[in-house]
Design a protein around this motif. Sequence first.
Motif, PDB file in Angstrom:
ATOM      1  N   ASP A   1       0.767  -1.269  -0.035  1.00  0.00           N
ATOM      2  CA  ASP A   1      -0.013  -0.081  -0.052  1.00  0.00           C
ATOM      3  C   ASP A   1       0.869   1.287  -0.248  1.00  0.00           C
ATOM      4  OD1 ASP A   1      -2.081  -1.249  -0.206  1.00  0.00           O
ATOM      5  OD2 ASP A   1      -2.825  -1.286   2.071  1.00  0.00           O
TER       6      ASP A   1
ATOM      7  N   ARG B   1      -7.223   5.438  -2.742  1.00  0.00           N
ATOM      8  CA  ARG B   1      -7.029   4.209  -3.564  1.00  0.00           C
ATOM      9  C   ARG B   1      -5.916   3.977  -4.425  1.00  0.00           C
ATOM     10  NH1 ARG B   1     -12.235   2.281  -6.072  1.00  0.00           N
ATOM     11  NH2 ARG B   1     -10.937   0.367  -6.586  1.00  0.00           N
ATOM     12  N   ASN B   2      -4.974   5.364  -4.263  1.00  0.00           N
ATOM     13  CA  ASN B   2      -3.884   5.604  -5.064  1.00  0.00           C
ATOM     14  C   ASN B   2      -2.665   4.788  -4.502  1.00  0.00           C
ATOM     15  OD1 ASN B   2      -4.915   8.596  -6.219  1.00  0.00           O
ATOM     16  ND2 ASN B   2      -5.003   6.755  -7.412  1.00  0.00           N
TER      17      ASN B   2
ATOM     18  N   LEU C   1       0.118   1.135  -4.168  1.00  0.00           N
ATOM     19  CA  LEU C   1       0.491   0.079  -5.187  1.00  0.00           C
ATOM     20  C   LEU C   1       1.276  -0.686  -4.101  1.00  0.00           C
ATOM     21  CD1 LEU C   1       3.889   0.581  -5.718  1.00  0.00           C
ATOM     22  CD2 LEU C   1       2.909   2.088  -6.926  1.00  0.00           C
TER      23      LEU C   1
ATOM     24  N   ILE D   1       0.326  -2.412 -15.371  1.00  0.00           N
ATOM     25  CA  ILE D   1      -1.028  -1.565 -15.001  1.00  0.00           C
ATOM     26  C   ILE D   1      -2.107  -2.307 -15.776  1.00  0.00           C
ATOM     27  CG2 ILE D   1      -2.289   0.708 -14.943  1.00  0.00           C
ATOM     28  CD1 ILE D   1       0.651   1.827 -15.229  1.00  0.00           C
ATOM     29  N   HIS D   2      -3.002  -2.925 -15.154  1.00  0.00           N
ATOM     30  CA  HIS D   2      -3.918  -3.553 -15.710  1.00  0.00           C
ATOM     31  C   HIS D   2      -5.219  -2.799 -16.121  1.00  0.00           C
ATOM     32  CE1 HIS D   2      -6.924  -3.557 -12.376  1.00  0.00           C
ATOM     33  NE2 HIS D   2      -5.991  -3.717 -11.480  1.00  0.00           N
ATOM     34  N   GLY D   3      -6.117  -3.180 -16.912  1.00  0.00           N
ATOM     35  CA  GLY D   3      -7.055  -2.296 -17.447  1.00  0.00           C
ATOM     36  C   GLY D   3      -8.217  -1.751 -16.588  1.00  0.00           C
ATOM     37  N   GLY D   4      -8.216  -2.369 -15.309  1.00  0.00           N
ATOM     38  CA  GLY D   4      -9.319  -2.279 -14.414  1.00  0.00           C
ATOM     39  C   GLY D   4     -10.568  -2.799 -14.986  1.00  0.00           C
ATOM     40  N   GLY D   5     -11.458  -2.169 -13.998  1.00  0.00           N
ATOM     41  CA  GLY D   5     -12.975  -2.505 -14.602  1.00  0.00           C
ATOM     42  C   GLY D   5     -13.727  -3.441 -13.608  1.00  0.00           C
TER      43      GLY D   5
END
Length: 64
Positions: A32, A40-41, A43, A60-64
């Motif tokens: 974190d 939420r920013n 890693l 960096i994944h695409g999220g969703g």
Amino acid sequence: MRPSLLSLIIAAMLCSRLLSAEPVEMVPTHVDVSYGPHERNVLDFFAAPGNGPRPVLVYIHGGG
């Protein structure tokens, strides 16, 4: 250029070896780590073992 039969056999052997390997549990070196103003920013950082400079991979994944 078409791959030769030998190169296809070697690739299949390597893939089967990788798929049959035991999974390695990875534990983050730092958890974190904040990189922005939003809560939420954050890693998780996984340091490569060893001394001196080592390569870095940023995913960096695409999220969703």
